[in-house]
Design a protein around this motif. Structure first.
Motif, PDB file in Angstrom:
ATOM      1  N   SER A 110      26.667 -68.138  53.896  1.00  0.00           N
ATOM      2  CA  SER A 110      25.499 -67.262  53.812  1.00  0.00           C
ATOM      3  C   SER A 110      25.717 -65.985  52.999  1.00  0.00           C
ATOM      4  N   PHE A 117      21.301 -72.767  53.789  1.00  0.00           N
ATOM      5  CA  PHE A 117      21.283 -71.992  55.033  1.00  0.00           C
ATOM      6  C   PHE A 117      20.780 -72.856  56.180  1.00  0.00           C
ATOM      7  N   ASN A 423      15.848 -66.082  58.661  1.00  0.00           N
ATOM      8  CA  ASN A 423      17.299 -66.139  58.415  1.00  0.00           C
ATOM      9  C   ASN A 423      18.143 -65.372  59.420  1.00  0.00           C
ATOM     10  N   SER A 427      22.987 -62.941  56.605  1.00  0.00           N
ATOM     11  CA  SER A 427      22.307 -63.709  55.573  1.00  0.00           C
ATOM     12  C   SER A 427      22.242 -62.836  54.333  1.00  0.00           C
ATOM     13  N   SER A 435      17.542 -60.714  52.644  1.00  0.00           N
ATOM     14  CA  SER A 435      16.846 -62.009  52.546  1.00  0.00           C
ATOM     15  C   SER A 435      15.534 -61.826  51.790  1.00  0.00           C
TER      16      SER A 435
END
Ligand code: BGC
Length: 731
Positions: A110, A117, A423, A427, A435
């Motif tokens: 990630s 993911f 997420n 992440s 994200s």
């Protein structure tokens, strides 16, 4: 250790100075060799030659972790980072020892752009499908190695017993057995049979031991656990993953019963090494040796903190932002407080891992490996499958779901457009906020619903932000024009102490939006994207259906919409107890005293949704439970069978959950404990005989003398709506 690796390690160790040994035991963050300062490296990142020399050559540092703050890298950039570091460490140093690079590949690789993911571990646990955990581990390993990194800080084997804890979503939930089975599978996916393979990595079990029970519910605050409870509930999930071969562990940042785990020799040496026989590497968590001095205050100086941690059994210090650990440990050895033999014990483990990973021959990427499956459609499909088996249908009154595609829907709630809510943390960056930028091409919930039923059938009105009321008038007006409302609420991304909350209720603004939508009289589907179970009791009874998405990853939106509109039949089951009230935080395996009402006092266990709960669009019927024997000795196996039939109108997957309750015991027994499970797919009308064999020793508990025991007496077996009795009686 194989004889060959043993010889290599010993030969190398003999040549090493104290400084070089201490360097091997030191891990720093990547920022330490970049231009700029730690936590604030220059952007775009660039190596600082003087720092590289200082860290890698002058101080002989043996391990590096992390990503430049808030900057997920491409595979090419990762290759450049690791290659630069390895070249410096191996070509310009006296002994040419490779660096061990570690990363938080928590739900996929990630920190690498373009990686696949997956759902976070809590969602993975909700699949109740170890085969999916193994695949997730294997793909994560492949893509992390493809990013030139050989070591992942996962899986989290902590047991999550406090719903407000900000790290619930990183765990496999509240039950030791479920967590152990999923962890075992994930470790075998990460490591396979040979961690030097081009597509495998070393795993790291976190956070040894007892991290998941902070009394205040806040991350890294004091934990109080009697030893028998620690052993019975918190140890087995680690033990299972160790048995699966896990190469390393990371230590719990917290304190248990007043003793910080990083200074606890009983846990880190007596238990971990002498009793469990774990031979792998034990790394500290972030800055935790310093914290013995600055937070926990058991060490009056930083140098004394280093002494304590080394004496307790730490092998490697995640310092991570200076070189003070090296300085202090060298002093401690030179003055005779810590012996050089003590260093050798840890350095042996570290070098062994570097050899096993094949880093001496392939310090960056294995020759010939091309990683053409990185981010491939094949991997994305696996991520979608994991997400689709995780999504949990908590409520579905009058079969409200699946929705017909020709219905006009209002999508509302800030989470509908939020990528961080799909997420979660870990992440692209630590807290997962980026994200927004890195996953901007991915599909959010609103877009997924539009893709499914066509834009003309979907109206959007945000309604509220995470904790701020929006233009409610607009949302209410729009609601009047549709057939159905899809209300998307939950949490933003966060992790660790940054995710601490003072109140487990959903923020007021979100509750207000929910109430307003219910008031319109339209049917409502609530979709929750959240890392922990936020309380929804004020309105849960008034919405027609509830879908819990956990943090399903950036492929999760289309999966949720597939469930809403009936393309997929949900099969997720809760891996924790979903509380109804913030002061009634009980686990499914609570004691009888928590369920027996005293003189009408109304304390009974009454969660919003029970552990293991999850609906399907079809129905399953259990029948004919039959035990082979009803009186058994502790050496025997409990064998039983029952029938399972799909009596509904769709193919579906049922998670068969086997619970056993001990009627009477010398430590108050739980009402029931999960002792086995299996996910089974059945077509319409299909019936299967399901057999289980459970060793009686799995029913043991830890008594007041801290020993595993099985006491004679009667037990109750529970599966679906069926029960049966049996007895343990030794000859
Ligand atoms: C977390 C660990 C993580 C480590 C390295 C710590 O703050 O507690 O889970 O692996 O940082 O990033």
């Amino acid at each position: 250790m194989s004889i060959e690796i043993n010889t290599l390690v010993n030969t190398l160790l003999e040549k090493m100075t104290i400084e070089e040994k201490v360097g091997q035991m030191t891990q720093v963050t990547l920022d330490m060799v970049l231009k700029g300062s730690v936590y604030e490296p220059e952007r775009p990142f660039a190596f600082d030659e003087e720092k590289l020399v200082d860290v890698l050559l002058r101080n002989h540092v043996g391990s590096i972790l992390n990503v430049p703050t808030s900057e997920a890298l491409t595979r090419q950039q990762w290759h450049y980072v690791v290659a630069t570091i390895q070249e410096k460490a191996m070509k310009e140093s006296r002994l040419g020892i490779p660096i061990l690079y570690g990363i938080d590949s928590i739900h996929g690789a990630s920190y690498t752009q373009g990686a696949t993911f997956f759902p976070h571990q809590i969602g993975l646990a909700a699949t109740w499908n170890p085969a999916i955990a193994k695949t997730q581990g294997a793909i994560t390993a492949y893509e992390t190695r493809a990013s030139s990194i050989p070591w992942v800080f996962a899986p989290v084997q902590d047991i999550a017993r406090i719903p407000s804890w900000s790290r619930i979503y990183e765990t496999f939930g509240e039950d030791p057995y479920l967590s152990g089975e999923m962890g075992k599978a994930m470790v075998s996916g990460f490591e396979g049979d040979d961690i030097s393979s081009f597509d495998k990595v070393a795993s790291c079990l976190k956070h040894f031991l007892g991290y998941g029970l902070p009394l205040s519910g806040k991350d890294r605050t004091p934990i109080w656990i009697p030893e028998h409870f620690l052993r019975e509930y918190f140890l087995p999930s680690f033990q299972a993953a160790m048995d699966a071969g896990a190469k390393t562990i990371m230590i719990n940042s917290g304190e248990i019963n007043g003793v910080p785990v990083h200074a606890n020799k009983e846990i880190l040496t007596t238990l971990l090494r002498d009793e469990l026989g774990f031979e792998g590497l034990a790394v500290t968590d972030w800055e935790d040796i310093k914290y013995l001095h600055t937070r926990h205050r058991v060490a009056a100086t930083h140098k004394d903190a280093v002494r304590m941690a080394i004496e307790a059994g730490v092998d490697m210090s995640m310092v991570p932002d200076d070189l003070s650990f090296c300085e202090h440990l060298i002093e401690l050895v030179n003055e005779g407080t810590i012996s050089e033999e003590r260093l050798d014990v840890s350095v042996r483990r570290i070098l062994k891992l570097k050899y096993e990973l094949g880093l001496f021959e392939n310090p960056v990427i294995k020759e010939g490996a091309n990683y053409d499956k990185f981010g491939s459609a094949e991997f994305l499909e696996k991520a979608k499958l994991a997400a689709s088996e995780s999504i949990t249908l908590l409520k579905n009154e009058e079969d409200l779901l699946p929705l017909a595609k020709d219905k006009k829907v209002l999508v509302t709630g800030w989470a509908a457009e939020s990528m961080p809510s799909l997420n979660g943390g870990w992440s692209y960056d630590w807290q997962g906020a980026t994200s927004v930028e890195f996953a901007k091409d991915k599909t959010n919930l609103l877009q997924a619903i539009e893709n499914e039923v066509g834009k003309s059938n979907v109206i959007f009105s945000e309604g509220c932000k995470y904790d701020e009321v929006g233009n409610l008038e607009d949302t209410i007006e729009k609601a009047a024009t549709v057939d159905h409302i899809i209300l998307c609420l939950g949490e933003n991304s966060y992790t660790e102490f940054m995710g601490n909350v003072n109140d487990l209720d959903l923020p007021e603004a979100q509750v207000e939006l929910a109430q307003a939508m219910i008031k319109t009289g339209k049917s409502v589907t609530l979709v929750l994207l959240e890392g922990r179970p936020r309380i929804i009791s004020e309105f849960a009874d008034k919405v027609g259906s509830i879908l819990l998405g956990y943090y399903p990853g950036q492929e999760g939106a289309s999966v949720i919409s597939d469930i809403i509109f009936g393309k997929t039949n949900p099969s997720g089951k809760l891996p924790y107890t979903y509380p109804r009230y913030s002061n009634a935080l009980m686990t499914y395996d609570h004691k009888h005293a928590e369920a027996v009402e005293l003189q009408g006092s109304e304390i009974p266990f009454n969660p919003q949704f029970e552990f293991g709960h999850g609906l399907s669009y079809t129905n399953f019927e259990y029948g004919s439970l039959l035990l082979e024997k009803t009186v058994l000795t502790e050496k025997e196996y409990l064998r039983f069978s029952f029938s399972l039939k799909n009596t509904g109108s769709r193919t579906g997957k049922e998670v068969v959950q086997i619970y056993i309750g001990d009627d009477y015991a010398s430590i108050t027994p739980s009402v029931k404990r999960l002792r086995a499970f299996r996910k089974i797919e059945l077509k319409v009308g299909e019936e299967q005989q399901v057999d289980f064999v459970i060793p009686m020793k799995r029913l043991a508990f830890v008594n007041a003398q801290n020993e595993w025991v099985l006491e004679e007496g009667t037990f109750k077996l529970m599966v679906g709506n069926l029960t049966a009795e049996f007895e343990l009686k030794n000859d």
